[in-house]
Scaffold this motif. Structure first.
Motif, PDB file in Angstrom:
ATOM      1  N   ARG A  80      -1.743   9.608  -9.389  1.00 34.32           N
ATOM      2  CA  ARG A  80      -1.736   8.129  -9.247  1.00 34.32           C
ATOM      3  C   ARG A  80      -1.483   7.776  -7.913  1.00 34.32           C
ATOM      4  N   ARG A  81      -0.578   8.318  -7.011  1.00 35.65           N
ATOM      5  CA  ARG A  81      -0.234   7.978  -5.871  1.00 35.65           C
ATOM      6  C   ARG A  81      -1.371   8.553  -4.777  1.00 35.65           C
ATOM      7  N   LEU A  82      -1.752   9.628  -5.050  1.00 39.28           N
ATOM      8  CA  LEU A  82      -2.942  10.050  -4.252  1.00 39.28           C
ATOM      9  C   LEU A  82      -4.162   9.005  -4.316  1.00 39.28           C
ATOM     10  N   ASN A  83      -4.497   8.748  -5.476  1.00 46.86           N
ATOM     11  CA  ASN A  83      -5.538   7.885  -5.701  1.00 46.86           C
ATOM     12  C   ASN A  83      -5.400   6.535  -4.889  1.00 46.86           C
ATOM     13  N   ALA A  84      -4.020   6.053  -5.402  1.00 52.43           N
ATOM     14  CA  ALA A  84      -3.720   4.598  -4.471  1.00 52.43           C
ATOM     15  C   ALA A  84      -3.876   4.943  -2.837  1.00 52.43           C
ATOM     16  N   LEU A  85      -3.418   6.096  -2.309  1.00 49.29           N
ATOM     17  CA  LEU A  85      -3.544   6.381  -0.772  1.00 49.29           C
ATOM     18  C   LEU A  85      -4.828   6.303  -0.486  1.00 49.29           C
ATOM     19  N   VAL A  86      -5.773   7.067  -1.427  1.00 43.32           N
ATOM     20  CA  VAL A  86      -7.266   6.955  -1.008  1.00 43.32           C
ATOM     21  C   VAL A  86      -7.739   5.583  -1.070  1.00 43.32           C
ATOM     22  N   GLU A  87      -7.574   4.758  -2.148  1.00 49.92           N
ATOM     23  CA  GLU A  87      -8.006   3.595  -2.286  1.00 49.92           C
ATOM     24  C   GLU A  87      -7.594   2.572  -1.209  1.00 49.92           C
ATOM     25  N   ALA A  88      -6.093   2.806  -0.662  1.00 52.14           N
ATOM     26  CA  ALA A  88      -5.836   1.922   0.363  1.00 52.14           C
ATOM     27  C   ALA A  88      -6.309   2.486   1.701  1.00 52.14           C
ATOM     28  N   GLY A  89      -7.113   3.472   1.895  1.00 52.40           N
ATOM     29  CA  GLY A  89      -7.806   3.932   3.277  1.00 52.40           C
ATOM     30  C   GLY A  89      -6.715   4.874   3.963  1.00 52.40           C
ATOM     31  N   LEU A  90      -5.648   5.281   3.388  1.00 49.19           N
ATOM     32  CA  LEU A  90      -4.864   5.984   4.367  1.00 49.19           C
ATOM     33  C   LEU A  90      -5.174   7.596   4.323  1.00 49.19           C
ATOM     34  N   LEU A  91      -5.753   8.135   3.088  1.00 52.96           N
ATOM     35  CA  LEU A  91      -6.162   9.281   2.831  1.00 52.96           C
ATOM     36  C   LEU A  91      -7.744   9.418   2.242  1.00 52.96           C
ATOM     37  N   GLU A  92      -8.404  10.497   2.919  1.00 51.51           N
ATOM     38  CA  GLU A  92      -9.551  10.894   2.353  1.00 51.51           C
ATOM     39  C   GLU A  92      -9.846  11.946   1.366  1.00 51.51           C
ATOM     40  N   ARG A  93     -10.483  11.690   0.428  1.00 52.68           N
ATOM     41  CA  ARG A  93     -10.624  12.795  -0.578  1.00 52.68           C
ATOM     42  C   ARG A  93     -12.037  13.724  -0.245  1.00 52.68           C
ATOM     43  N   HIS A  94     -11.644  15.127   0.117  1.00 50.76           N
ATOM     44  CA  HIS A  94     -12.786  15.974   0.297  1.00 50.76           C
ATOM     45  C   HIS A  94     -13.142  16.923  -0.693  1.00 50.76           C
ATOM     46  N   ARG A  95     -14.352  17.142  -1.384  1.00 53.57           N
ATOM     47  CA  ARG A  95     -14.254  18.294  -2.218  1.00 53.57           C
ATOM     48  C   ARG A  95     -14.753  19.474  -1.510  1.00 53.57           C
TER      49      ARG A  95
ATOM     50  N   ARG B 120       0.907  -1.175  -0.140  1.00 53.48           N
ATOM     51  CA  ARG B 120       0.054  -0.189  -0.033  1.00 53.48           C
ATOM     52  C   ARG B 120       0.800   1.088  -0.078  1.00 53.48           C
ATOM     53  N   VAL B 121       1.851   1.134   0.532  1.00 52.97           N
ATOM     54  CA  VAL B 121       2.667   2.574   0.693  1.00 52.97           C
ATOM     55  C   VAL B 121       4.057   2.483   0.448  1.00 52.97           C
ATOM     56  N   GLY B 122       4.613   1.233  -0.017  1.00 55.54           N
ATOM     57  CA  GLY B 122       5.930   1.136  -0.179  1.00 55.54           C
ATOM     58  C   GLY B 122       6.500   1.440  -1.492  1.00 55.54           C
ATOM     59  N   GLU B 123       6.290   2.667  -1.736  1.00 54.39           N
ATOM     60  CA  GLU B 123       6.751   3.282  -2.893  1.00 54.39           C
ATOM     61  C   GLU B 123       7.287   4.754  -2.476  1.00 54.39           C
ATOM     62  N   TRP B 124       8.583   5.079  -2.947  1.00 53.59           N
ATOM     63  CA  TRP B 124       9.276   6.370  -2.489  1.00 53.59           C
ATOM     64  C   TRP B 124       7.984   7.276  -2.230  1.00 53.59           C
ATOM     65  N   TRP B 125       7.376   7.768  -3.290  1.00 53.67           N
ATOM     66  CA  TRP B 125       6.579   8.895  -3.317  1.00 53.67           C
ATOM     67  C   TRP B 125       5.386   8.839  -2.216  1.00 53.67           C
ATOM     68  N   SER B 126       4.887   7.458  -2.107  1.00 56.93           N
ATOM     69  CA  SER B 126       3.678   7.409  -1.373  1.00 56.93           C
ATOM     70  C   SER B 126       4.095   7.718   0.048  1.00 56.93           C
ATOM     71  N   MET B 127       5.461   7.356   0.372  1.00 55.84           N
ATOM     72  CA  MET B 127       5.831   7.671   1.809  1.00 55.84           C
ATOM     73  C   MET B 127       6.026   9.317   1.943  1.00 55.84           C
ATOM     74  N   LEU B 128       6.588   9.967   0.895  1.00 55.49           N
ATOM     75  CA  LEU B 128       6.669  11.245   1.044  1.00 55.49           C
ATOM     76  C   LEU B 128       5.180  11.931   1.002  1.00 55.49           C
ATOM     77  N   ILE B 129       4.489  11.513   0.292  1.00 55.67           N
ATOM     78  CA  ILE B 129       2.893  12.134   0.066  1.00 55.67           C
ATOM     79  C   ILE B 129       2.374  11.847   1.697  1.00 55.67           C
TER      80      ILE B 129
END
Lengths: 188, 188
Positions: A55-70, A19-28
């Protein structure tokens, strides 16, 4: 970027990395837990290509670590906030920060963690919550859990009972280790 | 696999990720700290392509987390043992293990950490070594360190003093947040 999926590995480390093992995901996640929420804030902070960031934001939302708010309907604009799961990721970042400061900051720490009241620098260490004792070998051991499958059990059953072979070898270089079941072969 | 280098970023998390922030590298370190030392042991454990494994092992040796030891001259065979720096990486893996067990093990833990004497499961938590207090906000804060550059200082200066904007917004959704200096724009 495609890679072999770790999702079906039973190891909890592999599953986290899936879910988060990608350079960018951890820094995001670092930036999100710092308080950044908006696309351009992440982009300015990271210097990341917009398609990769999306792409990384979407993946983090999908993995449940971030929530998207309009926050704006016209034009459509979203922001990203850490969920409880996302906040639970903070200890990983603290451990990475401590490791980086110890080993890759020859000029001194660029970022550090301090007691918010006194300003005294903290030294992060992982302990067992109940006993307060540092989690290290040989006082603590990694063992198969209740949901461990056959492969995990076999893996741990083959392990020498105390410490690692490597640690044992360093402590006593005269220890003669047996060859592994498959004849070792350096492939490259 | 090429990616933007994090090596010159001042952030200690980015610098750590530059060396080990790759799916395979973390799992190789997991296995090395578990006691595996030989090429075929890593390969059997991970199911990784030999050329990828060789590349990641070389990178970990170069980053100083593993040491190469020749154990056979004819044929030439090396093994890989964690250095002190490699052993210092263990808290990152423990934090990833705890996170994975909490969030990605719906069937129960496959691997867990226990008190080696009593077998009681440990609950890893990061504390400040001197005071024993859990490192969390708002009791502890991330601040620019002595070697922080202008960019890092500015970044922290712009941050709301207590907690994150996202946390504040969750605590009180009526809080109106100001736009960021650059007008937010969702790029994708």
């Amino acid at each position: 970027m495609q890679h072999k999926s770790f999702r079906n590995m039973p190891c909890p480390i592999a599953r986290s990395l899936e879910r988060v093992g990608e350079w960018w995901s951890m820094l995001i996640m670092r930036d999100a837990l710092f308080g950044l929420t908006r696309f351009d804030e992440f982009q300015n902070s990271l210097g990341i290509a917009p398609n990769m960031l999306a792409r990384r934001l979407n993946a983090l939302v999908e993995a449940g670590l971030l929530e998207r708010h309009r926050y704006s309907a016209h034009p459509p604009r979203d922001e990203y906030r850490p969920t409880q799961r996302g906040r639970d990721f903070r200890p990983v970042l603290i451990a990475l920060l401590a490791f980086g400061n110890r080993h890759f900051a020859p000029e001194g720490a660029s970022v550090t963690i301090v007691d918010a009241q006194t300003g005294v620098e903290a030294e992060p260490v992982i302990v067992d919550r109940a006993s307060g004792r540092p989690i290290r070998e040989p006082e603590f051991a990694w063992v198969p859990g209740p949901a461990a499958g056959e492969r995990t059990r076999q893996r741990y059953a083959r392990r020498p009972p105390s410490g690692t072979r490597a640690a044992a070898a360093q402590a006593d270089p005269r220890i003669i280790r047996k060859g592994s079941p498959n004849e070792p072969r350096r492939k490259a």
